[in-house]
Design a protein around this motif. Structure first.
Motif, PDB file in Angstrom:
ATOM      1  N   HIS A 294       0.547  -1.550  -0.178  1.00 53.27           N
ATOM      2  CA  HIS A 294      -0.628   0.151   0.103  1.00 53.27           C
ATOM      3  C   HIS A 294       0.760   1.331  -0.002  1.00 53.27           C
ATOM      4  O   HIS A 294       1.568   1.290   0.906  1.00 53.27           O
ATOM      5  CB  HIS A 294      -1.139   0.096   1.058  1.00 53.27           C
ATOM      6  CG  HIS A 294      -1.963  -1.339   1.370  1.00 53.27           C
ATOM      7  ND1 HIS A 294      -2.632  -1.729   0.162  1.00 53.27           N
ATOM      8  CD2 HIS A 294      -1.680  -2.658   2.266  1.00 53.27           C
ATOM      9  CE1 HIS A 294      -2.959  -2.607   1.017  1.00 53.27           C
ATOM     10  NE2 HIS A 294      -2.906  -3.018   1.650  1.00 53.27           N
TER      11      HIS A 294
ATOM     12  N   ARG B 287       0.343   5.682   0.838  1.00 52.43           N
ATOM     13  CA  ARG B 287      -0.673   6.278   0.127  1.00 52.43           C
ATOM     14  C   ARG B 287       0.435   8.065   0.002  1.00 52.43           C
ATOM     15  O   ARG B 287       1.819   7.667   0.948  1.00 52.43           O
ATOM     16  CB  ARG B 287      -0.772   5.978   2.164  1.00 52.43           C
ATOM     17  CG  ARG B 287      -1.645   5.191   2.355  1.00 52.43           C
ATOM     18  CD  ARG B 287      -2.047   5.059   3.810  1.00 52.43           C
ATOM     19  NE  ARG B 287      -2.153   3.277   4.272  1.00 52.43           N
ATOM     20  CZ  ARG B 287      -3.728   3.269   4.283  1.00 52.43           C
ATOM     21  NH1 ARG B 287      -4.439   4.575   3.456  1.00 52.43           N
ATOM     22  NH2 ARG B 287      -4.001   2.162   4.197  1.00 52.43           N
TER      23      ARG B 287
ATOM     24  N   THR C 115       5.100   9.865  -0.180  1.00 49.31           N
ATOM     25  CA  THR C 115       4.117   9.286   0.947  1.00 49.31           C
ATOM     26  C   THR C 115       3.699   9.768   1.895  1.00 49.31           C
ATOM     27  O   THR C 115       4.831  11.374   2.131  1.00 49.31           O
ATOM     28  CB  THR C 115       5.070   7.786   1.397  1.00 49.31           C
ATOM     29  OG1 THR C 115       6.201   8.545   1.651  1.00 49.31           O
ATOM     30  CG2 THR C 115       5.479   7.079   0.447  1.00 49.31           C
ATOM     31  N   THR C 116       3.000   9.323   3.007  1.00 52.22           N
ATOM     32  CA  THR C 116       3.096  10.175   3.961  1.00 52.22           C
ATOM     33  C   THR C 116       3.951  10.416   4.872  1.00 52.22           C
ATOM     34  O   THR C 116       3.927  11.047   5.991  1.00 52.22           O
ATOM     35  CB  THR C 116       1.575   9.561   4.569  1.00 52.22           C
ATOM     36  OG1 THR C 116       1.870   7.770   4.845  1.00 52.22           O
ATOM     37  CG2 THR C 116       0.272  10.133   4.012  1.00 52.22           C
TER      38      THR C 116
ATOM     39  N   ARG D 240      -3.885  13.298  -4.111  1.00 50.47           N
ATOM     40  CA  ARG D 240      -4.050  12.207  -2.688  1.00 50.47           C
ATOM     41  C   ARG D 240      -4.311  10.879  -2.719  1.00 50.47           C
ATOM     42  O   ARG D 240      -5.405  10.994  -3.128  1.00 50.47           O
ATOM     43  CB  ARG D 240      -4.507  12.759  -1.343  1.00 50.47           C
ATOM     44  CG  ARG D 240      -4.490  14.093  -0.870  1.00 50.47           C
ATOM     45  CD  ARG D 240      -4.661  14.508   0.490  1.00 50.47           C
ATOM     46  NE  ARG D 240      -4.869  13.565   1.324  1.00 50.47           N
ATOM     47  CZ  ARG D 240      -4.508  13.671   2.432  1.00 50.47           C
ATOM     48  NH1 ARG D 240      -6.068  15.070   2.996  1.00 50.47           N
ATOM     49  NH2 ARG D 240      -4.752  12.461   3.494  1.00 50.47           N
TER      50      ARG D 240
ATOM     51  N   VAL E 251      -4.454   6.571  -2.387  1.00 50.98           N
ATOM     52  CA  VAL E 251      -3.982   4.976  -2.116  1.00 50.98           C
ATOM     53  C   VAL E 251      -3.491   4.171  -2.741  1.00 50.98           C
ATOM     54  O   VAL E 251      -4.412   3.793  -4.359  1.00 50.98           O
ATOM     55  CB  VAL E 251      -4.774   4.736  -1.106  1.00 50.98           C
ATOM     56  CG1 VAL E 251      -4.446   3.076  -0.244  1.00 50.98           C
ATOM     57  CG2 VAL E 251      -5.175   5.903   0.149  1.00 50.98           C
TER      58      VAL E 251
ATOM     59  N   HIS F 114      -2.765   0.962  -4.514  1.00 50.86           N
ATOM     60  CA  HIS F 114      -2.329  -1.149  -4.334  1.00 50.86           C
ATOM     61  C   HIS F 114      -1.709  -1.476  -4.407  1.00 50.86           C
ATOM     62  O   HIS F 114      -1.799  -1.560  -6.026  1.00 50.86           O
ATOM     63  CB  HIS F 114      -3.996  -1.610  -3.583  1.00 50.86           C
ATOM     64  CG  HIS F 114      -5.234  -1.271  -3.178  1.00 50.86           C
ATOM     65  ND1 HIS F 114      -4.344  -1.271  -1.013  1.00 50.86           N
ATOM     66  CD2 HIS F 114      -5.656  -0.156  -3.353  1.00 50.86           C
ATOM     67  CE1 HIS F 114      -5.524  -0.781  -0.674  1.00 50.86           C
ATOM     68  NE2 HIS F 114      -6.348   0.085  -1.701  1.00 50.86           N
TER      69      HIS F 114
ATOM     70  N   GLY G 233      -8.147  10.437  -3.547  1.00 51.90           N
ATOM     71  CA  GLY G 233      -8.916  11.028  -2.591  1.00 51.90           C
ATOM     72  C   GLY G 233     -10.336  11.983  -3.097  1.00 51.90           C
ATOM     73  O   GLY G 233      -9.712  12.760  -4.071  1.00 51.90           O
TER      74      GLY G 233
END
Length: 116
Positions: free
Chosen positions: A36, A38, A53-54, A86, A88, A90, A106
């Protein structure tokens, strides 16, 4: 009675070892065997998307013909991906290469009106 205790001990040990070998496979299946990613889209090309990434890392994820895209659970096109979105992602990992299975964008939230 001593033989019975030995058999119970051996049975418990075998059970613990069996569960220990099954648990990692169960966890992998729970995540579909996918990584994943993000973060925020930093760059988009025909073949890949680069995400900050975060955690502040830059990660490139390959896109292929099987990659699907969605925003608010509704399908979108690859061309709808924009820098600053934003996401995510997979992705399947082969070696050190990530290939996106799904890209979830997002939903933009409305900013509160500035009272000043």
């Amino acid at each position: 009675m001593n033989i019975l205790n030995t058999n119970i001990h051996i049975t418990r040990r075998v059970l613990v070892l069996a569960l220990a070998s099954i648990l990692p496979a169960t966890i992998a299946l729970a995540h579909g065997g996918l990584e994943h990613v993000r973060g925020t889209v930093a760059k988009v090309s025909d073949q890949s998307v680069t995400v900050t990434t975060t955690a502040g890392k830059t990660v490139e994820v390959l896109l292929d013909a099987q990659t699907t895209y969605a925003r608010a659970d509704k399908p979108i096109q690859k061309s709808d991906l924009k820098v600053g979105d934003r996401v995510v992602i997979h992705a399947a990992e082969k070696g050190e290469i990530l290939t996106a299975h799904t890209v979830e964008v997002g939903v933009a939230t409305k900013k509160a009106a500035d009272p000043h």
